[in-house]
Scaffold this active site. Structure first.
Site: not given
Length: 427
Positions: A333, A406
């Site tokens: 990458y 969350e």
């Protein structure tokens, strides 16, 4: 589980509402409304992870949702990728938003009611599968963003491209995949974005947003060096050429490239030898030794220089001892480079969303194939904190104990939504 989702949503909504006073009330209302579903999506993806180029169920859930929003949806891009196009009610620029879909061959060790129990075969081995890098969060956040923006379709001045990308963690051996393959298959050919945005959850405090301009995540290249000596008896090393000693000298020589050959004040770099293999017996000096490793850099020029110096160092050390060295460097990458002008312009949007939890990101020596998109069009990649308040629950990405708080989810939806709206409106 539904009741727990609602409780967490109410707490998370209070956090994001306090952090995003600059979101228009109608937009904030849409974000709040979609959050219970975002939590459910995230948990569903977490419980049903799939490896790269095998995200069949995942892609089906995403495509069904985008189609329900009335988007133009293309499936099967780069094997399992999904692309949704949302045309606004007025002409304007094109902005792309990206989430990655794949999980990792990691057996989950987190005690959650929605923990993964999935097992599959990977490289011939039976392995557990887990969203140990948080891509379940990325998908749920972008699906929530899609719901918010689709509900504002008539007000949008321009077009939004939603990219759900497979195989960010790498394609299976012998296959192509990920961002590079999506672009090769023409992702940006017919509709070229003016900018692309992506996020990654990271073990920094939950709800924090961090970004930096320029090189942000490293390029990732691999190398293989084969030292050819001359086999001989271990009791008579002068009768041959010892590739083990030479390989040891090469390992030490390679470390002088970042520390002594490159300007350390400009950008960091890493040369790591990960394995050395050679020899069978204690009393035989082998004919050859092979070593493999990784190279990490933060700009294209340093990347070019480090490649040249690795080859020169290995070959000349080997030649000085009468041996030879073959050097093979495989490109991985590229550097994830945040376009400076775009990042300066849009950082104020992220700061508005995060409030006091906005920060400059540190350099990260991990790699990301979002870099391919940012090499094609101006891009910005930022980090969203998911670390729990309890330090005992904080583990790095790719750990079997990786846990995402969350409370970050509504911050992520707000950030991606605000970036799209501000960019399309020229703010």
């Amino acid at each position: 589980m539904k009741q727990l989702s609602a409780v967490l949503f109410l707490f998370a909504s209070a956090v994001v509402s306090a952090q995003t006073p600059a979101l228009p009330a109608n937009v904030q209302g849409r974000v709040d409304a979609v959050m219970p579903q975002v939590v459910d999506w995230r948990r569903d993806f977490h419980q049903h992870p799939e490896l790269g180029n095998r995200e069949f169920r995942t892609a089906g859930v995403i495509a069904s949702h985008l189609e329900s929003l009335g988007m133009e949806v293309t499936t099967g891009v780069a094997h399992t990728g999904v692309v949704g196009i949302l045309h606004g009610g007025r002409p304007g620029p094109v902005v792309a938003l990206r989430a990655d879909m794949d999980a990792l061959p990691v057996e989950e060790q987190v005690n959650l009611p929605f923990a993964s129990q999935v097992r599959t075969e990977y490289n011939g081995q039976d392995v557990g599968v887990m969203h140990a890098c948080g891509h379940d969060n990325h998908m749920a956040i972008l699906m929530g963003t899609a719901s918010v923006l689709a509900g504002m379709r008539d007000e949008l001045p321009g077009t939004v491209m939603f990219i759900f990308q497979p195989a960010e963690e790498g394609a299976p051996e012998g296959e192509e995949g990920g961002a590079e393959l999506m672009l090769k298959e023409g992702l940006f050919d017919e509709l070229r974005p003016d900018a692309v945005f992506g996020l990654h959850v990271w073990p920094i405090p939950a709800g924090q947003i961090a970004v930096r301009e320029g090189g942000t995540m490293a390029s990732s290249d691999s190398f293989r060096i084969r030292v050819q000596g001359q086999q001989t008896h271990g009791a008579a090393p002068w009768a041959g050429i010892d590739p083990i000693v030479i390989a040891s000298q090469i390992v030490l020589g390679l470390q002088t490239i970042p520390s002594r050959q490159l300007d350390a004040t400009l950008t960091p770099s890493i040369v790591t030898v990960g394995a050395i293999n050679g020899g069978l017996r204690s009393n035989i000096i082998p004919d050859s030794v092979e070593m493999i490793g990784t190279l990490r850099t933060f700009d294209a020029e340093t990347r070019r220089q480090i490649h040249q110096r690795v080859e020169r160092t290995a070959k000349q050390i080997a030649e000085s001892a009468g041996a030879s060295a073959e050097v093979d460097i495989s490109l991985g990458y590229p550097v994830t480079n945040n376009d400076p002008a775009l990042t300066r312009r849009m950082s104020s949007t992220l700061q508005r969303v995060a409030g006091e939890r906005f920060a400059e990101a540190s350099l990260i020596t991990g790699a990301e194939d979002f870099s391919y998109y940012a090499n094609e069009v101006p891009g910005m990649f930022f980090f969203l904190g998911i670390a729990a308040d309890d330090p005992a629950m904080v583990y790095p990405n790719h750990s079997p104990f990786f846990y995402a708080d969350e409370r970050a989810l509504p911050v992520g939806v707000s950030a991606m939504t605000a970036l799209a709206l501000d960019f399309l409106n020229g703010n």
